[in-house]
Design a protein around this motif. Structure first.
Motif, PDB file in Angstrom:
ATOM      1  N   ASN A  61       0.832  -1.208   0.000  1.00  0.00           N
ATOM      2  CA  ASN A  61       0.000   0.000   0.000  1.00  0.00           C
ATOM      3  C   ASN A  61       0.865   1.257   0.000  1.00  0.00           C
ATOM      4  O   ASN A  61       0.537   2.259  -0.646  1.00  0.00           O
ATOM      5  N   GLY A  62       1.988   1.194   0.742  1.00  0.00           N
ATOM      6  CA  GLY A  62       2.895   2.341   0.778  1.00  0.00           C
ATOM      7  C   GLY A  62       3.478   2.651  -0.580  1.00  0.00           C
ATOM      8  O   GLY A  62       3.568   3.814  -0.985  1.00  0.00           O
ATOM      9  N   VAL A  63       3.890   1.606  -1.322  1.00  0.00           N
ATOM     10  CA  VAL A  63       4.444   1.807  -2.664  1.00  0.00           C
ATOM     11  C   VAL A  63       3.366   2.284  -3.626  1.00  0.00           C
ATOM     12  O   VAL A  63       3.609   3.149  -4.486  1.00  0.00           O
ATOM     13  N   ALA A  64       2.155   1.732  -3.478  1.00  0.00           N
ATOM     14  CA  ALA A  64       1.056   2.162  -4.355  1.00  0.00           C
ATOM     15  C   ALA A  64       0.740   3.638  -4.153  1.00  0.00           C
ATOM     16  O   ALA A  64       0.462   4.363  -5.115  1.00  0.00           O
ATOM     17  N   ALA A  65       0.808   4.099  -2.892  1.00  0.00           N
ATOM     18  CA  ALA A  65       0.511   5.505  -2.600  1.00  0.00           C
ATOM     19  C   ALA A  65       1.673   6.422  -2.950  1.00  0.00           C
ATOM     20  O   ALA A  65       1.465   7.586  -3.312  1.00  0.00           O
TER      21      ALA A  65
END
Length: 414
Positions: A61-65
């Motif tokens: 989720n961190g990389v997606a954001a």
């Protein structure tokens, strides 16, 4: 009263209240789902709690954001490495370095991945790149030292860990390195002191615990000599090690043929052949057998991990079976029992190799191979007389080949 979220989070982490920190970060993320760094921070906290599946979700989720954040990409790589997905972690962390060539943490993770895959020269280069980005980076300095230990001479290892200890006097990692350097010299008592100090500084260090086990066992002169030999053998390049192994096999076959042609040579050939067989067996069994002996007393039981105890009991049990069958064969004169005893002796090679392989597909593959050889052995012991010698012969061959299969699979990572 308003409390700064960053200050409150720091307090939770400083106090070791990781469950509360993970829950707090979860609430912050719920309020701002686009904050990639919050997801990544939560992933790091979940790593500490060994909630790796949740950590992987948070890291993704961190990389997606924040797809252009080197920090977020590095966190994802670190979580993948924790899960044993070393190749995936290496691919991801190279992306983190592309995003920020000065990210020393990313270089440290890359070095760890490469060293885990036995790519020592590349691992050293990655660690040195991290040191260039941050000259005092503890992880890069430590990983460089670890890789140097397994170089062909190992001469720079002691100097590297001594330098690390001077920079970080309270580093459990550096103290552990000093212990292994002492073991390499054969100074078991000095090594034990270093490992005990390292565990005081970092009670979770598996490297220090393994070192303390080896230092405890090294109080035995035979084991100490054997350990130093195999430490030296492990530093050789893969090509050199395989050359020695293949040369030994060819030499064994040559001596066997020479004895068949001229039986008077057996007085010289048989001891040399026995030494080669002993070398192969010891290379796979010395650690689990010594772990078994160590686990018989209270202190040893506290040191030896559950996995190492399992390996010790399986390997020792297999050898005990071989010896028992050998005695029974001598007492009864039954050829079937004698062949089965010899086959069980060779079965310890793949049995021990299972526990040398990384968890995941390498260990599963080795377990499957060992199970197949064990089934053939059981057929030789309990099956019809016509199958007995054939099955035992195949078991012996499978045990010998198991040293090759085990060496290959133990060098693989998931």
């Amino acid at each position: 009263m308003w409390i700064d979220p960053g200050t409150y989070l720091d307090e939770l982490l400083d106090d070791g209240r990781y469950d509360e920190a993970a829950a707090f970060l979860g609430r912050l993320v719920a309020h701002d789902p686009t904050a990639g760094d919050l997801y990544s921070l939560r992933a790091l906290v979940l790593r500490v709690l060994d909630r790796n599946d949740e950590a992987l979700q948070a890291a993704n989720n961190g990389v997606a954001a924040s797809p252009e954040s080197s920090f977020a990409v590095w966190v994802l790589g670190a979580v993948l490495d924790d899960l044993g997905r070393t190749k995936d972690a290496e691919r991801v962390v190279r992306r983190a370095i592309e995003l920020d060539p000065k990210n020393a943490d990313a270089y440290a993770l890359l070095a760890h991945c490469l060293i885990s895959r036995k790519k020592l020269a590349e691992g050293i280069a990655a660690a040195e790149a991290g040191i260039e980005a941050d000259p005092g980076h503890e992880a890069c300095l430590g990983l460089r030292a670890v890789a140097l230990r397994w170089s062909e001479t190992g001469e720079e290892f002691a100097e590297a860990v001594d330098s690390l200890l001077r920079q970080y006097p309270t580093s459990g990692f550096a103290r552990t390195g000093m212990g292994w350097a002492a073991l390499d010299r054969g100074a078991a008592d000095e090594a034990r002191v270093h490992f005990e100090q390292a565990l005081t500084l970092d009670p979770t260090s598996g490297w220090a615990r393994d070192g303390l086990i080896e230092a405890t066992k090294a109080s035995n002169r035979f084991y100490r000599t054997t350990l130093r030999f195999f430490l030296w053998f492990g530093r050789l390049s893969p090509r050199t090690r395989w050359g020695i192994i293949i040369g030994g096999i060819l030499g064994y076959n040559f001596l066997n043929g020479a004895v068949e042609a001229n039986p008077t040579l057996k007085i010289v050939a048989y001891p040399m052949m026995a030494l080669w067989v002993a070398f192969i067996l010891l290379s796979w069994t010395v650690e689990p057998l010594s772990d078994f002996v160590l686990s018989l007393d209270d202190e040893g039981r506290r040191l030896v991990t559950p996995e190492r105890k399992t390996a010790a009991w399986w390997v020792t049990g297999t050898l005990a079976t071989a010896l028992s069958l050998g005695g029974l064969g001598l007492a009864t004169g039954l050829e079937r029992i004698g062949w089965s005893a010899m086959a069980a002796g060779f079965l310890v090679i793949p049995m021990s190799a299972v526990f040398h392989c990384s968890k995941g597909w390498p260990r599963k593959a080795m377990t499957g191979y060992t199970a197949l050889i064990s089934l053939i052995w059981i057929t030789g012991l309990l099956g019809t007389a016509d199958w007995s010698a054939v099955a035992s012969g195949w078991t012996i061959l499978g045990g010998v080949l198991g040293s090759w299969v085990g060496a290959f699979l133990s060098s693989r990572s998931t």
